[in-house]
Design an enzyme around this catalytic site. Structure first.
Site, mmCIF file in Angstrom:
data_model
loop_
_atom_site.group_PDB
_atom_site.id
_atom_site.type_symbol
_atom_site.label_atom_id
_atom_site.label_comp_id
_atom_site.label_asym_id
_atom_site.label_seq_id
_atom_site.Cartn_x
_atom_site.Cartn_y
_atom_site.Cartn_z
ATOM 1 N N SER A 1 34.004 119.386 61.195
ATOM 2 C CA SER A 1 33.356 118.648 62.203
ATOM 3 C C SER A 1 33.884 119.177 63.557
ATOM 4 C CB SER A 1 33.223 117.131 62.183
ATOM 5 O OG SER A 1 32.856 116.637 63.259
ATOM 6 N N TYR B 1 38.677 109.115 61.914
ATOM 7 C CA TYR B 1 37.902 109.723 61.120
ATOM 8 C C TYR B 1 38.074 111.337 61.519
ATOM 9 C CZ TYR B 1 33.675 112.657 60.457
ATOM 10 O OH TYR B 1 32.741 113.804 60.079
ATOM 11 N N LYS C 1 39.799 114.589 59.105
ATOM 12 C CA LYS C 1 39.120 116.062 58.933
ATOM 13 C C LYS C 1 40.084 116.963 59.398
ATOM 14 C CE LYS C 1 34.926 115.301 57.857
ATOM 15 N NZ LYS C 1 34.373 115.501 56.581
HETATM 16 P P1 NAD Z 1 26.239 110.752 54.140
HETATM 17 O O1 NAD Z 1 27.210 109.701 54.481
HETATM 18 O O2 NAD Z 1 24.849 110.880 54.237
HETATM 19 O O3 NAD Z 1 26.808 111.500 52.765
HETATM 20 C C1 NAD Z 1 28.130 111.565 52.248
HETATM 21 C C2 NAD Z 1 27.943 111.037 50.817
HETATM 22 O O4 NAD Z 1 29.179 111.004 50.246
HETATM 23 C C3 NAD Z 1 27.404 110.032 50.782
HETATM 24 O O5 NAD Z 1 26.270 109.913 49.934
HETATM 25 C C4 NAD Z 1 28.553 108.776 50.115
HETATM 26 O O6 NAD Z 1 27.836 108.038 49.214
HETATM 27 C C5 NAD Z 1 29.336 109.838 49.339
HETATM 28 N N1 NAD Z 1 30.835 109.378 49.329
HETATM 29 C C6 NAD Z 1 31.480 109.039 50.292
HETATM 30 N N2 NAD Z 1 32.763 108.557 49.724
HETATM 31 C C7 NAD Z 1 32.609 109.008 48.476
HETATM 32 C C8 NAD Z 1 33.373 109.004 47.230
HETATM 33 N N3 NAD Z 1 34.778 108.258 47.576
HETATM 34 N N4 NAD Z 1 33.057 109.246 46.235
HETATM 35 C C9 NAD Z 1 31.949 109.941 45.856
HETATM 36 N N5 NAD Z 1 30.877 110.050 46.979
HETATM 37 C C10 NAD Z 1 31.548 109.670 48.293
HETATM 38 O O7 NAD Z 1 27.034 111.832 55.289
HETATM 39 P P2 NAD Z 1 26.356 113.340 55.770
HETATM 40 O O8 NAD Z 1 25.963 113.189 57.339
HETATM 41 O O9 NAD Z 1 25.396 113.726 54.918
HETATM 42 O O10 NAD Z 1 28.056 114.192 55.880
HETATM 43 C C11 NAD Z 1 28.296 115.038 54.812
HETATM 44 C C12 NAD Z 1 29.698 115.620 55.450
HETATM 45 O O11 NAD Z 1 29.541 116.166 56.741
HETATM 46 C C13 NAD Z 1 30.833 114.480 55.563
HETATM 47 O O12 NAD Z 1 32.042 114.879 55.226
HETATM 48 C C14 NAD Z 1 30.946 114.556 57.142
HETATM 49 O O13 NAD Z 1 32.066 113.875 57.686
HETATM 50 C C15 NAD Z 1 30.463 115.840 57.739
HETATM 51 N N6 NAD Z 1 30.028 115.794 58.867
HETATM 52 C C16 NAD Z 1 28.850 115.099 59.364
HETATM 53 C C17 NAD Z 1 28.197 114.936 60.370
HETATM 54 C C18 NAD Z 1 26.981 114.253 60.808
HETATM 55 O O14 NAD Z 1 26.935 113.897 62.054
HETATM 56 N N7 NAD Z 1 26.287 113.901 59.802
HETATM 57 C C19 NAD Z 1 28.807 115.938 61.727
HETATM 58 C C20 NAD Z 1 30.175 116.704 61.167
HETATM 59 C C21 NAD Z 1 30.501 116.602 59.787
HETATM 60 C C1 WQD Z 2 25.554 111.926 71.111
HETATM 61 C C2 WQD Z 2 25.502 111.595 72.448
HETATM 62 C C3 WQD Z 2 26.692 109.720 73.211
HETATM 63 C C4 WQD Z 2 24.279 106.794 70.951
HETATM 64 C C5 WQD Z 2 29.516 112.139 66.514
HETATM 65 C C6 WQD Z 2 30.885 112.325 66.045
HETATM 66 C C7 WQD Z 2 31.129 113.688 65.348
HETATM 67 C C8 WQD Z 2 30.156 114.078 64.676
HETATM 68 C C9 WQD Z 2 28.704 113.829 65.025
HETATM 69 C C10 WQD Z 2 30.609 113.557 62.196
HETATM 70 C C11 WQD Z 2 26.778 111.208 73.214
HETATM 71 C C12 WQD Z 2 25.273 109.474 73.244
HETATM 72 C C13 WQD Z 2 24.987 108.338 71.345
HETATM 73 C C14 WQD Z 2 23.651 105.829 71.687
HETATM 74 C C15 WQD Z 2 24.105 107.304 73.526
HETATM 75 N N1 WQD Z 2 30.068 113.289 63.385
HETATM 76 N N2 WQD Z 2 24.951 107.991 72.964
HETATM 77 N N3 WQD Z 2 23.398 106.098 73.045
HETATM 78 O O1 WQD Z 2 29.560 111.270 69.568
HETATM 79 O O2 WQD Z 2 28.710 113.598 69.783
HETATM 80 O O3 WQD Z 2 29.574 112.926 67.660
HETATM 81 O O4 WQD Z 2 28.592 112.572 65.685
HETATM 82 O O5 WQD Z 2 31.559 114.516 62.248
HETATM 83 O O6 WQD Z 2 32.424 113.741 64.665
HETATM 84 O O7 WQD Z 2 31.970 112.081 66.907
HETATM 85 O O8 WQD Z 2 27.344 112.173 68.447
HETATM 86 O O9 WQD Z 2 25.156 110.999 68.078
HETATM 87 O O10 WQD Z 2 27.390 109.373 68.631
HETATM 88 O O11 WQD Z 2 26.499 110.826 70.342
HETATM 89 O O12 WQD Z 2 24.028 107.429 74.709
HETATM 90 O O13 WQD Z 2 23.009 104.801 71.201
HETATM 91 O O14 WQD Z 2 24.567 110.361 72.638
HETATM 92 O O15 WQD Z 2 27.289 108.965 74.308
HETATM 93 O O16 WQD Z 2 26.699 111.523 74.592
HETATM 94 P P1 WQD Z 2 28.806 112.388 68.962
HETATM 95 P P2 WQD Z 2 26.355 110.871 68.993
#
Ligand code: NAD
Ligand code: WQD
Length: 336
Positions: free
Chosen positions: A125, A149, A153
């Protein structure tokens, strides 16, 4: 390839599974449903026309996980999505995050070693960059997460790189920026009970489920004072995993790529664009800054463009239109 997908029922995995199936890969899904439901797997099956192998397994239970490797045999690669991902919750419950994300990953790495699986794609991420000194940010920028979190990562990346060195694994680390939107069918999408991210929140306000969006500060040093992020369409993100798997089939070593567009949008631009998609203005009010937030972070995706042959194709309109289609076709998400 035969690919084990951890977190296989989640938001990003569901979309990725469809793209991998299109390329003819065989998938084995593992999830414990801590943040998903089986319905998403059924919908992926319906969209793709494939029956999927699925194991309800918690990565924290190494015996159960090992039995998947034992039963399946000949797994060629792992894509590791499973993790807890809510920044705010990670501050309140850091030990849950370290246990689930780190111990879960360690169990997975141990199984890979035991069963000689050497190809791995990791869901990282932009959070690993914390508050970067430069934006757009490149992969060799200073690492410095700012919440538990993010720390998980950073640690998972490091453990993985050390294991890759020691055991000759081939690894692609994808650092996603801000995933947004849904599949064009409107049948799969992001389904949070309480949205932690901007777009799902805006979407629930647009649908009347919540009253208004609170904009976290309009006094940032950005084009309109609100936070700027690099939103990446979920289908573009899904396709990056197909390219990562291709990379593993023709190169050896470890590779790190930013997955973003390089183009940023402010919170107000996102709310306005969503208003167009849903046909009415989305109500919002400006509130205080959210603790730990930063003004702007954008990806420099040049390395993924040139080395992976991947480039984002969808724009803002596609993200908000698809998010709205998913929201309006599934007002209660998968839980109807
Ligand atoms: P999500 O929560 O929809 O998917 C994650 C899945 O993992 C879920 O289905 C959950 O039930 C499963 N899971 C969690 N812990 C588990 C465990 N111990 N055993 C088995 N299953 C487990 O999230 P997502 O948005 O699809 O994210 C997927 C990956 O991408 C994550 O690693 C997240 O950190 C990373 N990521 C997400 C975002 C985002 O904003 N969505 C951004 C950057 C990175
Ligand atoms: C986006 C923008 C907020 C909600 C997070 C994690 C990052 C990654 C993606 C997993 C920012 C603003 C948000 C609201 C708002 N996840 N905002 N009102 O913070 O860039 O990233 O999700 O890895 O690790 O930190 O994403 O969607 O929370 O925010 O004004 O109700 O929207 O301040 O500028 P962020 P976000």
């Amino acid at each position: 390839m035969k690919i084990l997908i951890t977190g296989g029922a989640g938001y990003i995995a569901s979309h990725t599974n469809i793209e991998l199936l299109k390329e003819g890969h065989e998938l084995v899904l593992v999830d414990n449903f801590c943040n998903s439901v089986y319905e998403s797997v059924k919908r992926v099956e319906a969209i793709s026309g494939n029956k999927l192998k699925f194991y309800e397994v918690d990565l924290l239970n190494i015996n159960d996980l090992e039995s998947v490797f034992e039963k399946e045999q000949n797994i060629d690669a792992v894509i590791h999505f499973a993790a807890l991902k809510a920044v705010g919750e990670s501050v309140e419950k850091p030990l849950n995050y370290y246990e689930n994300n780190i111990s879960g990953s360690l169990n997975l790495y141990k199984c890979m070693k035991k069963y000689n699986v050497v190809n791995f794609v990791f869901s990282s991420s932009a959070t690993v960059y914390g508050d970067p000194e430069e934006s757009p940010v490149k992969e060799d920028a200073r690492i410095g997460a700012t919440n538990p979190y993010g720390h998980t990562k950073v640690m998972m990346e490091q453990i993985l790189l050390d294991a890759a060195d020691a055991y000759n694994w081939n690894v692609v680390i994808l650092r996603y920026f801000n995933p947004a939107g849904a599949h064009e069918s409107g049948k799969i999408g992001e389904d949070p009970e309480y949205p932690a991210n901007l777009l799902p929140f805006v979407s629930q306000v647009a649908a009347g489920i919540r009253k208004k969006v609170v904009v976290f500060g309009d006094d940032w040093d950005t084009i309109d004072g609100t936070g700027v992020r690099d939103y990446i369409h979920i289908v573009d993100l899904a396709k990056a995993h197909v390219k990562a798997i291709d990379k593993l089939s023709n190169s050896k070593g470890t590779f790190i790529y930013n997955i973003g567009t390089g183009r940023g949008y402010s919170v107000l631009e996102m709310i306005k664009a969503f208003g167009k998609a849903c046909g009415h203005e989305v109500p919002y009010e400006v509130g205080p800054r959210r603790s730990g937030d930063i003004a702007e972070v954008l990806a420099d995706p040049t390395k993924a463009n040139s080395e992976l042959g991947w480039k984002a194709e969808y724009g803002l309109e596609d993200m908000v239109n698809s998010a709205w289609k998913w929201q309006s076709m599934n007002p209660k998400g998968y839980r109807e």
